[in-house]
Each structure stands twice: as structure tokens, then as C-alpha cells.
Design a protein around this motif. Structure first.
Motif, PDB file in Angstrom:
ATOM      1  N   GLY A  77     -64.337  -5.383 -39.253  1.00 24.05           N
ATOM      2  CA  GLY A  77     -63.111  -5.263 -40.016  1.00 24.05           C
ATOM      3  C   GLY A  77     -62.849  -6.439 -40.934  1.00 24.05           C
ATOM      4  N   ILE A  78     -63.765  -7.385 -40.991  1.00 21.41           N
ATOM      5  CA  ILE A  78     -63.603  -8.550 -41.856  1.00 21.41           C
ATOM      6  C   ILE A  78     -64.104  -8.193 -43.249  1.00 21.41           C
ATOM      7  CG2 ILE A  78     -64.204 -10.965 -42.228  1.00 21.41           C
ATOM      8  CD1 ILE A  78     -64.706 -11.198 -39.223  1.00 21.41           C
ATOM      9  N   GLU A  79     -63.256  -8.377 -44.249  1.00 20.87           N
ATOM     10  CA  GLU A  79     -63.627  -8.061 -45.619  1.00 20.87           C
ATOM     11  C   GLU A  79     -64.747  -8.978 -46.105  1.00 20.87           C
ATOM     12  OE1 GLU A  79     -62.611  -5.781 -48.009  1.00 20.87           O
ATOM     13  OE2 GLU A  79     -61.701  -4.747 -46.307  1.00 20.87           O
ATOM     14  N   PRO A  80     -65.670  -8.449 -46.918  1.00 22.39           N
ATOM     15  CA  PRO A  80     -66.710  -9.311 -47.502  1.00 22.39           C
ATOM     16  C   PRO A  80     -66.086 -10.397 -48.369  1.00 22.39           C
ATOM     17  CG  PRO A  80     -67.255  -6.981 -47.784  1.00 22.39           C
ATOM     18  CD  PRO A  80     -65.851  -7.033 -47.284  1.00 22.39           C
ATOM     19  N   GLN A  81     -66.772 -11.520 -48.466  1.00 25.30           N
ATOM     20  CA  GLN A  81     -66.325 -12.632 -49.291  1.00 25.30           C
ATOM     21  C   GLN A  81     -67.463 -13.034 -50.226  1.00 25.30           C
ATOM     22  OE1 GLN A  81     -63.826 -15.595 -46.926  1.00 25.30           O
ATOM     23  NE2 GLN A  81     -64.910 -14.569 -45.262  1.00 25.30           N
ATOM     24  N   GLY A  82     -67.106 -13.598 -51.379  1.00 25.73           N
ATOM     25  CA  GLY A  82     -68.098 -13.917 -52.387  1.00 25.73           C
ATOM     26  C   GLY A  82     -68.406 -15.396 -52.487  1.00 25.73           C
ATOM     27  N   LEU A  83     -69.672 -15.713 -52.765  1.00 26.19           N
ATOM     28  CA  LEU A  83     -70.126 -17.085 -52.977  1.00 26.19           C
ATOM     29  C   LEU A  83     -71.036 -17.138 -54.197  1.00 26.19           C
ATOM     30  CD1 LEU A  83     -71.226 -18.716 -49.573  1.00 26.19           C
ATOM     31  CD2 LEU A  83     -69.251 -19.302 -50.982  1.00 26.19           C
ATOM     32  N   VAL A  84     -70.831 -18.145 -55.039  1.00 17.36           N
ATOM     33  CA  VAL A  84     -71.765 -18.426 -56.129  1.00 17.36           C
ATOM     34  C   VAL A  84     -72.441 -19.752 -55.821  1.00 17.36           C
ATOM     35  CG1 VAL A  84     -72.046 -18.948 -58.570  1.00 17.36           C
ATOM     36  CG2 VAL A  84     -70.457 -17.150 -57.855  1.00 17.36           C
ATOM     37  N   VAL A  85     -73.771 -19.706 -55.752  1.00 16.48           N
ATOM     38  CA  VAL A  85     -74.560 -20.896 -55.425  1.00 16.48           C
ATOM     39  C   VAL A  85     -75.433 -21.233 -56.615  1.00 16.48           C
ATOM     40  CG1 VAL A  85     -76.159 -21.957 -53.797  1.00 16.48           C
ATOM     41  CG2 VAL A  85     -74.578 -20.164 -53.007  1.00 16.48           C
ATOM     42  N   GLU A  86     -75.281 -22.442 -57.142  1.00 18.99           N
ATOM     43  CA  GLU A  86     -76.165 -22.934 -58.192  1.00 18.99           C
ATOM     44  C   GLU A  86     -77.238 -23.794 -57.537  1.00 18.99           C
ATOM     45  OE1 GLU A  86     -74.166 -24.897 -61.352  1.00 18.99           O
ATOM     46  OE2 GLU A  86     -73.482 -23.017 -62.252  1.00 18.99           O
ATOM     47  N   THR A  87     -78.479 -23.413 -57.752  1.00 11.77           N
ATOM     48  CA  THR A  87     -79.595 -24.075 -57.077  1.00 11.77           C
ATOM     49  C   THR A  87     -80.686 -24.448 -58.070  1.00 11.77           C
ATOM     50  OG1 THR A  87     -81.026 -22.179 -56.661  1.00 11.77           O
ATOM     51  CG2 THR A  87     -79.164 -22.462 -55.181  1.00 11.77           C
ATOM     52  N   ALA A  88     -81.583 -25.282 -57.600  1.00 10.52           N
ATOM     53  CA  ALA A  88     -82.813 -25.518 -58.343  1.00 10.52           C
ATOM     54  C   ALA A  88     -83.632 -24.237 -58.301  1.00 10.52           C
ATOM     55  CB  ALA A  88     -83.588 -26.672 -57.720  1.00 10.52           C
ATOM     56  N   SER A  89     -84.290 -23.888 -59.390  1.00  5.20           N
ATOM     57  CA  SER A  89     -85.094 -22.669 -59.417  1.00  5.20           C
ATOM     58  C   SER A  89     -86.488 -22.944 -58.881  1.00  5.20           C
ATOM     59  CB  SER A  89     -85.181 -22.125 -60.842  1.00  5.20           C
ATOM     60  OG  SER A  89     -85.770 -23.082 -61.696  1.00  5.20           O
ATOM     61  N   GLY A  90     -87.098 -21.921 -58.338  1.00  2.00           N
ATOM     62  CA  GLY A  90     -88.440 -22.074 -57.795  1.00  2.00           C
ATOM     63  C   GLY A  90     -88.697 -21.107 -56.671  1.00  2.00           C
ATOM     64  N   PRO A  91     -89.933 -20.994 -56.216  1.00  2.00           N
ATOM     65  CA  PRO A  91     -90.269 -20.072 -55.126  1.00  2.00           C
ATOM     66  C   PRO A  91     -89.625 -20.486 -53.812  1.00  2.00           C
ATOM     67  CG  PRO A  91     -92.136 -21.485 -55.655  1.00  2.00           C
ATOM     68  CD  PRO A  91     -91.108 -21.727 -56.708  1.00  2.00           C
ATOM     69  N   GLY A  92     -89.141 -19.492 -53.050  1.00  6.80           N
ATOM     70  CA  GLY A  92     -88.583 -19.753 -51.730  1.00  6.80           C
ATOM     71  C   GLY A  92     -87.119 -20.133 -51.716  1.00  6.80           C
ATOM     72  N   VAL A  93     -86.492 -20.234 -52.887  1.00  2.00           N
ATOM     73  CA  VAL A  93     -85.082 -20.636 -52.932  1.00  2.00           C
ATOM     74  C   VAL A  93     -84.199 -19.616 -52.222  1.00  2.00           C
ATOM     75  CG1 VAL A  93     -83.090 -20.961 -54.455  1.00  2.00           C
ATOM     76  CG2 VAL A  93     -85.263 -22.053 -55.002  1.00  2.00           C
ATOM     77  N   LEU A  94     -84.370 -18.334 -52.563  1.00  2.00           N
ATOM     78  CA  LEU A  94     -83.546 -17.290 -51.951  1.00  2.00           C
ATOM     79  C   LEU A  94     -83.767 -17.233 -50.445  1.00  2.00           C
ATOM     80  CD1 LEU A  94     -81.478 -15.178 -52.808  1.00  2.00           C
ATOM     81  CD2 LEU A  94     -83.343 -13.518 -53.015  1.00  2.00           C
ATOM     82  N   HIS A  95     -84.993 -17.485 -50.017  1.00  2.52           N
ATOM     83  CA  HIS A  95     -85.304 -17.493 -48.585  1.00  2.52           C
ATOM     84  C   HIS A  95     -84.524 -18.600 -47.868  1.00  2.52           C
ATOM     85  CE1 HIS A  95     -87.621 -17.268 -44.882  1.00  2.52           C
ATOM     86  NE2 HIS A  95     -87.860 -18.566 -44.986  1.00  2.52           N
ATOM     87  N   GLN A  96     -84.453 -19.760 -48.474  1.00  2.00           N
ATOM     88  CA  GLN A  96     -83.717 -20.866 -47.854  1.00  2.00           C
ATOM     89  C   GLN A  96     -82.218 -20.559 -47.769  1.00  2.00           C
ATOM     90  OE1 GLN A  96     -84.796 -25.006 -48.903  1.00  2.00           O
ATOM     91  NE2 GLN A  96     -86.313 -24.106 -50.304  1.00  2.00           N
TER      92      GLN A  96
END
Length: 226
Positions: free
Chosen positions: A9-28
Motif C-alpha cells: 500500500g506504499i505509493e511509489p516514489q521517484g529518484l533522479v540519480v546523476e552518475t558517472a557513465s560507464g558499464p555496470g553503473v545501473l547494476h550498482q
């Protein structure tokens, strides 16, 4: 989305993450979210300008994002983390209208007017249009609608549609998408949930069918062609 998150019953919440680009970033990033007990219900890379990229997450299952934000900020690859409203809260549900240009415009007149009426009562319904011609192009577009975020209804506006388009309509209906068709030549009207002759009325009825503030329910109709 996991059943546990849906039942919380908890509503979704949004996050914007600015990261260094490169392989494996989304995985981390996703690894930290999972470790903190968050369930990712939507993710999109909003902008990718070397050497920085922006990733938007919608996360369910957490009452507060403060500990998660702190944990993400501790990653060497992360530049900034900001909490944002979810796209559903800002834009709500979507009606997608596609087909011949003239018919698309007329359906949009009805859909926008009806959406405005419900949005004044607290809804968030947006209307998107795309004039398209050609069986292959339309079939591909119909299938793609089921992958669009927040898409709840599709209106097919044209004079002749069938073949691959009909098969695409049946496929997206199986995935839960409501399909409204103008009363046209071809086999698409036979595959749609609802067939409406007047394009303005088709737009109105599509919005009414997905609005929480309307009492109109397609499954209660005694007929499906109007």
C-alpha cells in the motif's frame, strides 16, 4: 513489481540519480536499491552526456527514501541524488491515439475535452497522438503502446485497418490495454474492446473508460458498437 510491494500500500516514489557513465553503473545503483528493500517499478535513462548520465527510478516498498538516498550518495560513481514525484503522480494515465491525421485530430478533440473535465476533479489523464499510415508501421506502433509507461487506452482512428494491425490489437488487449476503434473497414473493429462511429465520441468514451471519477465501465455495456 513484487506481490509484497503491491500489497504494502506504499505509493511509489521517484529518484533522479546523476552518475558517472560507464558499464555496470545501473547494476550498482539497482544493487543498493535492492539491498535497502526497495522494489524498482520503473527505470529510465533520461539523459546521457559524457561523462555524466541521469537515471530516473520509481521505487515502491519504502516508507521513506532518506536512508536509500544517503546510501546512494556514498557510491563513488554518484554525483547527485534528488527525490522527485513519480510520473504517474504528475501525468497519471495516458490515452494514445493513432491512425489517419484527420481522424486522429477529431478523436483528440473529444479525448482532451473529457480529460480536462476529469482532471479538474483530481484525475491526471494525458492524451498523446501520432498520425501514422501503413499496415506495418501501425502494427509496430500498436505493439509498442503496451511498453509505454502509464498507457491505459489506445484509440485507433482511421478508415481501413486489418491484417497485422488486428493481430497487434489482440496481443495488446491480452496484456490489459483497452483498445477503442473507430467504426471502419477492415478487421480491427472486430478485435477491439469498443467500436465508436463518431470520432469525438470515441475520444470521450476512451477517457471515461479509464477515469476513476467516471462511472462508465465497458464490461457493463450491452453492446460494443456505437
Amino acid at each position: 513489481m513484487s506481490p509484497e510491494a503491491a500489497e504494502s500500500g506504499i505509493e511509489p516514489q521517484g529518484l533522479v540519480v546523476e552518475t558517472a557513465s560507464g558499464p555496470g553503473v545501473l547494476h550498482q545503483l539497482s544493487g543498493v536499491i535492492a539491498r535497502m528493500g526497495g522494489d524498482i517499478t520503473w527505470v529510465v535513462i533520461m539523459g546521457r552526456e559524457q561523462p555524466v548520465e541521469s537515471v530516473f527510478f520509481e521505487i515502491q516498498g519504502l516508507e521513506t527514501l532518506a536512508p536509500l538516498i544517503e546510501e546512494l550518495r556514498s557510491l563513488p560513481i554518484v554525483h547527485t541524488v534528488t527525490q522527485e514525484k513519480t510520473l504517474r503522480r504528475v501525468f497519471g494515465k495516458r490515452v494514445i491515439i493513432m491512425g489517419g491525421g484527420a481522424q486522429v485530430g477529431q478523436v483528440a478533440v473529444g479525448a482532451v475535452a473529457e480529460a480536462d473535465r476529469h482532471n479538474l476533479r483530481g484525475e491526471r489523464i494525458s492524451v498523446d497522438t501520432i498520425p501514422l499510415i501503413g499496415e506495418e508501421a501501425l502494427a509496430e506502433a500498436v505493439l509498442a503502446v503496451s511498453r509505454l509507461p502509464r498507457a491505459r487506452a489506445l484509440v485507433l482512428a482511421g478508415a481501413l485497418m486489418g491484417g497485422e494491425i488486428e493481430r497487434a490489437v489482440r496481443s495488446v488487449r491480452e496484456r490489459g490495454l483497452l483498445v477503442v476503434s473507430l467504426n471502419m473497414a477492415g478487421s480491427v473493429p472486430e478485435a477491439a474492446d469498443l467500436v465508436v462511429t463518431d470520432p469525438i465520441q470515441a475520444g470521450v468514451m476512451a477517457v471515461m473508460a479509464i477515469a476513476d471519477t467516471a462511472r462508465f465501465q465497458i464490461h457493463k455495456l450491452k453492446k460494443t458498437v456505437y
